[in-house]
Enzyme design. Structure first.
Site, PDB file in Angstrom:
ATOM      1  N   GLY A  78       0.807  -1.196  -0.114  1.00 34.09           N
ATOM      2  CA  GLY A  78       0.003  -0.127  -0.117  1.00 34.09           C
ATOM      3  C   GLY A  78       0.643   1.174  -0.224  1.00 34.09           C
ATOM      4  O   GLY A  78       0.307   2.513   0.475  1.00 34.09           O
ATOM      5  N   SER A  79       1.980   1.261  -0.364  1.00 30.78           N
ATOM      6  CA  SER A  79       2.798   2.574  -0.449  1.00 30.78           C
ATOM      7  C   SER A  79       2.221   3.700  -1.524  1.00 30.78           C
ATOM      8  O   SER A  79       2.244   4.650  -1.287  1.00 30.78           O
ATOM      9  CB  SER A  79       4.358   2.214  -0.503  1.00 30.78           C
ATOM     10  N   ASN A  80       2.033   3.011  -2.566  1.00 28.88           N
ATOM     11  CA  ASN A  80       1.237   3.844  -3.561  1.00 28.88           C
ATOM     12  C   ASN A  80      -0.196   4.496  -3.064  1.00 28.88           C
ATOM     13  O   ASN A  80      -0.300   5.851  -3.245  1.00 28.88           O
ATOM     14  CB  ASN A  80       0.996   3.302  -4.901  1.00 28.88           C
ATOM     15  N   MET A  96      -3.459  -7.694  -7.374  1.00 33.78           N
ATOM     16  CA  MET A  96      -2.948  -8.601  -8.089  1.00 33.78           C
ATOM     17  C   MET A  96      -4.113  -9.729  -8.713  1.00 33.78           C
ATOM     18  O   MET A  96      -3.786 -10.841  -8.921  1.00 33.78           O
ATOM     19  CB  MET A  96      -2.133  -9.773  -7.262  1.00 33.78           C
ATOM     20  N   LEU A 138      -6.163  -9.868 -12.635  1.00 33.89           N
ATOM     21  CA  LEU A 138      -6.606  -9.140 -13.960  1.00 33.89           C
ATOM     22  C   LEU A 138      -8.029  -8.748 -13.825  1.00 33.89           C
ATOM     23  O   LEU A 138      -8.837  -9.184 -13.160  1.00 33.89           O
ATOM     24  CB  LEU A 138      -6.509 -10.166 -14.956  1.00 33.89           C
ATOM     25  N   ASN A 177      -3.887   2.011 -13.958  1.00 35.36           N
ATOM     26  CA  ASN A 177      -2.975   1.008 -12.887  1.00 35.36           C
ATOM     27  C   ASN A 177      -1.442   1.576 -13.029  1.00 35.36           C
ATOM     28  O   ASN A 177      -1.244   2.460 -13.951  1.00 35.36           O
ATOM     29  CB  ASN A 177      -2.821  -0.442 -13.663  1.00 35.36           C
ATOM     30  N   HIS A 190       2.440   0.573 -13.299  1.00 39.00           N
ATOM     31  CA  HIS A 190       3.207  -0.714 -13.698  1.00 39.00           C
ATOM     32  C   HIS A 190       4.662  -0.332 -13.430  1.00 39.00           C
ATOM     33  O   HIS A 190       5.200   0.742 -13.978  1.00 39.00           O
ATOM     34  CB  HIS A 190       3.036  -1.543 -14.773  1.00 39.00           C
TER      35      HIS A 190
END
Ligand code: GRF
Length: 209
Positions: free
Chosen positions: A16-18, A94, A96, A111, A113
């Site tokens: 959860g750092s983002n 995690m 799709l 998202n 990446h």
């Protein structure tokens, strides 16, 4: 267009750092948004605890109790609709994303990446970059479609690799950039400056000058 306060839902499976970087950007006034809920598919995800510590509702939704992804996502959609969510922000989620979510929120799922897409999609992007021997990697914020990291790209940041970088070294330096780019892109969207035409995403930068 008048900037509006975006109502965000974060979907996260891990640390959860983002999420925290987005929360911090909101708290310091750099992002005109509110995080209405954090949903996790993992009961013990640190992201869930961090949401609760931040006074943000954290909801654990266990995919194993639903017969298929469609039914699971329909339950997520119910959660999001009850909170009048504008945008879904995947932050280390995690799974799709399937049709139920995509149809309910077209071009409203983002998202991040940890590589320069379309290179090194999927898991362990930083390890893939180190093993391949590229000189530059980075991170990408993109709209989500049905593929694995294949949606239209909104913005990217380049991170150079240093000699003898390990996967962890690179991941750490990319993460610093992830924490900046995600909030920045969300603010562009809040300001109504992001347009999508097919695979092309345009950002109107005129109002910056
Ligand atoms: C980040 O590296 C992100 O790019 C990837 O998953 C990781 C999530 O990290 N999609 P965190 O949970 O936000 O700390």
């Amino acid at each position: 267009m008048e900037p509006r306060c975006l109502r965000l839902a974060i979907l996260a499976s891990g640390r959860g750092s983002n999420f925290m970087a987005i929360r911090d950007a909101i708290n310091k006034g750099a992002l005109n948004a509110q995080i209405s809920v954090l949903i996790s598919d993992k009961a013990n995800a640190p992201a869930l605890q961090r949401a609760e510590q931040s006074g943000i509702p954290g909801v654990f939704m266990d995919p194993r109790v639903y017969p298929d992804r469609q039914t699971y996502e329909c339950e997520i959609v119910k959660q999001l609709e009850s909170r009048e969510i504008d945008l879904i922000v995947l932050a280390g989620y995690m799974h799709l994303v399937g049709r139920a979510l995509l149809h309910a929120y077209p071009h409203k799922i983002l998202n991040i990446h940890p590589a320069l897409l379309p290179s090194f999609s999927g898991l362990h992007a930083q390890r893939q970059a180190v093993d391949y021997g590229v000189k530059y990697s980075g991170c990408t914020v993109h709209f989500v479609d049905e593929g694995m990291d294949t949606g239209a790209i909104i913005d990217q940041v380049v991170v150079p690799l240093n000699h003898h970088d390990t996967e962890d070294d690179l991941a750490e330096r990319i993460l610093v950039e992830e924490h900046k780019i995600y909030a920045k892109v969300l603010q562009w969207i809040a300001e109504g400056r992001v347009y999508i035409e097919g695979r092309q995403v345009f950002v109107d930068h005129r109002s910056e000058f």
